[in-house]
Design an enzyme around this catalytic site. Structure first.
Site, PDB file in Angstrom:
ATOM      1  N   GLY A   1       0.800  -1.213   0.000  1.00 60.71           N
ATOM      2  CA  GLY A   1       0.000   0.000   0.000  1.00 60.71           C
ATOM      3  C   GLY A   1       0.836   1.268   0.000  1.00 60.71           C
ATOM      4  O   GLY A   1       2.032   1.244  -0.308  1.00 60.71           O
TER       5      GLY A   1
ATOM      6  N   ARG B   1       2.225   3.097   2.331  1.00 60.39           N
ATOM      7  CA  ARG B   1       3.474   3.095   3.110  1.00 60.39           C
ATOM      8  C   ARG B   1       4.541   2.266   2.406  1.00 60.39           C
ATOM      9  O   ARG B   1       5.699   2.651   2.343  1.00 60.39           O
ATOM     10  CB  ARG B   1       3.245   2.568   4.534  1.00 60.39           C
ATOM     11  CG  ARG B   1       4.487   2.761   5.422  1.00 60.39           C
ATOM     12  CD  ARG B   1       4.287   2.234   6.833  1.00 60.39           C
ATOM     13  NE  ARG B   1       5.370   2.652   7.713  1.00 60.39           N
ATOM     14  CZ  ARG B   1       6.538   2.024   7.832  1.00 60.39           C
ATOM     15  NH1 ARG B   1       6.788   0.934   7.110  1.00 60.39           N
ATOM     16  NH2 ARG B   1       7.457   2.476   8.662  1.00 60.39           N
ATOM     17  N   CYS B   2       4.135   1.122   1.851  1.00 58.38           N
ATOM     18  CA  CYS B   2       5.097   0.285   1.129  1.00 58.38           C
ATOM     19  C   CYS B   2       5.728   1.028  -0.048  1.00 58.38           C
ATOM     20  O   CYS B   2       6.895   0.805  -0.372  1.00 58.38           O
ATOM     21  CB  CYS B   2       4.414  -0.970   0.600  1.00 58.38           C
ATOM     22  SG  CYS B   2       3.819  -2.114   1.862  1.00 58.38           S
ATOM     23  N   MET B   3       4.939   1.886  -0.696  1.00 61.47           N
ATOM     24  CA  MET B   3       5.401   2.549  -1.921  1.00 61.47           C
ATOM     25  C   MET B   3       6.230   3.805  -1.658  1.00 61.47           C
ATOM     26  O   MET B   3       6.556   4.513  -2.609  1.00 61.47           O
ATOM     27  CB  MET B   3       4.197   2.936  -2.777  1.00 61.47           C
ATOM     28  CG  MET B   3       3.421   1.764  -3.321  1.00 61.47           C
ATOM     29  SD  MET B   3       2.199   2.280  -4.550  1.00 61.47           S
ATOM     30  CE  MET B   3       1.134   3.361  -3.588  1.00 61.47           C
TER      31      MET B   3
END
Length: 413
Positions: A397, A399-401
């Site tokens: 999501g 935060r991951c990106m």
């Protein structure tokens, strides 16, 4: 604030962030190699790029400086006069079987200008694109058995994992799966050679040469004294202990590490897929990591009596541990999907707990997780939704990106 990396919390106002725009690497996926490259589906390139551009624009509209991994990498290689050396290093890590293949690939990659070369390396190199001068059929056959000399790197748009800012430094990570290990080489080159970072006294708390595994999705900066790190499918307990010792023994500002055990499954691959901070006293949480009584195994690491040691305390009352660590009178855990067994599982799979805080009480989320988003709003959180039909196919999501590089310090409360 003059340091090029400065992150003392998960929620301080975001000033500078590192992204990677999805490129040809996601289109070089096939059903046969998806599992090898840690994907469950093949994103539609033009749509995933539009969605990613909209995500970047949502950050820019809130005053965030957006930098791109692919651009910084090329700039760093040129600034350090490092092009041939970089090619040598990427070839060293690409599992090439013969010298003719290596020589052919080196010649091919060096034929591009630096930015094109970086893009080609990230996208992967197909056998049909390279001329190999060899007497061995195994070298010169086009797509026999496997189509790539160098695998694509489709996970690169999850910039959170290969490296993670921590205080005025960062970890450059040895990752769990071979499919992602080359990714952190880009960040190492940026730190060593890009004028924005090289020679700026950025502490590398842990480099990519360690053998134990750690990834940025498991590294959360709760405040300027306390970290939370997931013991997960992608991050080992040994790596967490080693990092804690490094931080404690080298005068970092961090005094405590909360090692939080989560299930070792792909659906919950990192701590930030099940648990993120959204305000001074609020977190999202996936109920699936809690036992029936709400407990979560947590190990509190603090500086030991002797250098190179840590003191470890085991507790399971996560809500109270967090309340104490953040020194707040009350702490709220907001359940993904409202805690409903079906909705929570569905929205967690689509990263309903993976929020990116861009200021206290302001988060970016995927629009598809409407139950979780509505619940966040009912808890007083401002939710900025971005489209995610293709972005979410990579199992990560907002935060991951994103890899925050600079956040404002939180005011004293």
């Amino acid at each position: 604030m003059t340091t090029p990396i400065h992150v003392m919390s998960e929620i301080g106002k975001l000033k500078t962030v590192l992204l990677k725009r999805p490129g040809k690497e996601v289109e070089n996926l096939t059903p046969e190699i998806m599992e090898r490259l840690l994907f469950d589906d093949i994103p539609h390139l033009s749509v995933i790029q539009k969605e990613h551009d909209a995500f970047a624009q949502a950050l820019i509209d809130r005053g965030v400086e957006v930098l791109y991994l692919e651009k910084l990498s090329a700039e760093a290689i040129d600034a350090g006069n490092y092009k041939e050396k970089f090619v040598e290093r990427i070839l060293d890590e690409s599992n090439l079987e013969t010298k003719p293949v290596r020589e052919g690939l080196k010649k091919y990659l060096l034929s591009f200008d630096t930015q094109e070369m970086v893009d080609v390396i990230m996208a992967g190199v197909r056998k049909k694109d390279v001329t190999i001068e060899s007497n061995h059929l195994s070298d010169i056959s086009e797509e026999e058995v496997y189509p790539f000399f160098m695998d694509p790197m489709p996970n690169l748009y999850f910039t959170r994992d290969p490296a993670a800012a921590m205080g005025d430094g960062l970890t450059i990570n040895h990752m769990a799966f071979e499919a992602r290990n080359r990714e952190s080489l880009f960040m190492e080159v940026i730190m060593d050679h890009h004028p924005r970072f090289a020679g700026q006294d950025v502490s590398v708390w842990r480099d990519r040469n360690h053998t134990s595994r750690i990834e940025g999705g498991d590294e959360l900066i709760l405040n300027d004294k306390v970290l939370a790190i997931g013991i997960s499918q992608r991050t080992s307990a040994k790596a967490i202990e080693d990092l804690a010792i490094e931080l404690f023994d080298n005068n970092s500002n961090f005094e405590k590490v909360l090692a939080i055990k989560i299930p070792n499954v792909r659906a919950m691959m990192h701590l930030d897929t099940v648990f993120t901070m959204v305000d001074y006293d609020k977190f999202t949480i996936h109920p699936g990591i809690q036992k029936n009584n709400g407990e979560v195994d947590t190990y509190i690491l603090e500086k030991g009596e002797k250098p190179g040691t840590v003191k470890i305390t085991h507790r399971s009352d996560l809500q109270e541990i967090l309340r104490e660590a953040l020194d707040v009178p009350k702490l709220t855990l907001i359940p993904c999907g409202g805690g409903d067994a079906i909705i929570a599982a569905r929205e967690q799979w689509n990263d309903g707990s993976n929020t990116l805080a861009i200021a206290p009480g302001v988060v970016v989320t995927y629009d598809r997780n409407y139950v979780s988003n509505d619940l966040l709003r009912r808890h007083g959180i401002e939710v900025i939704e971005v489209a995610s039909s293709e972005l979410s196919r990579g199992r990560g999501g907002p935060r991951c990106m994103s890899m925050p590089l600079v956040r404002e310090d939180l005011p004293a409360r």
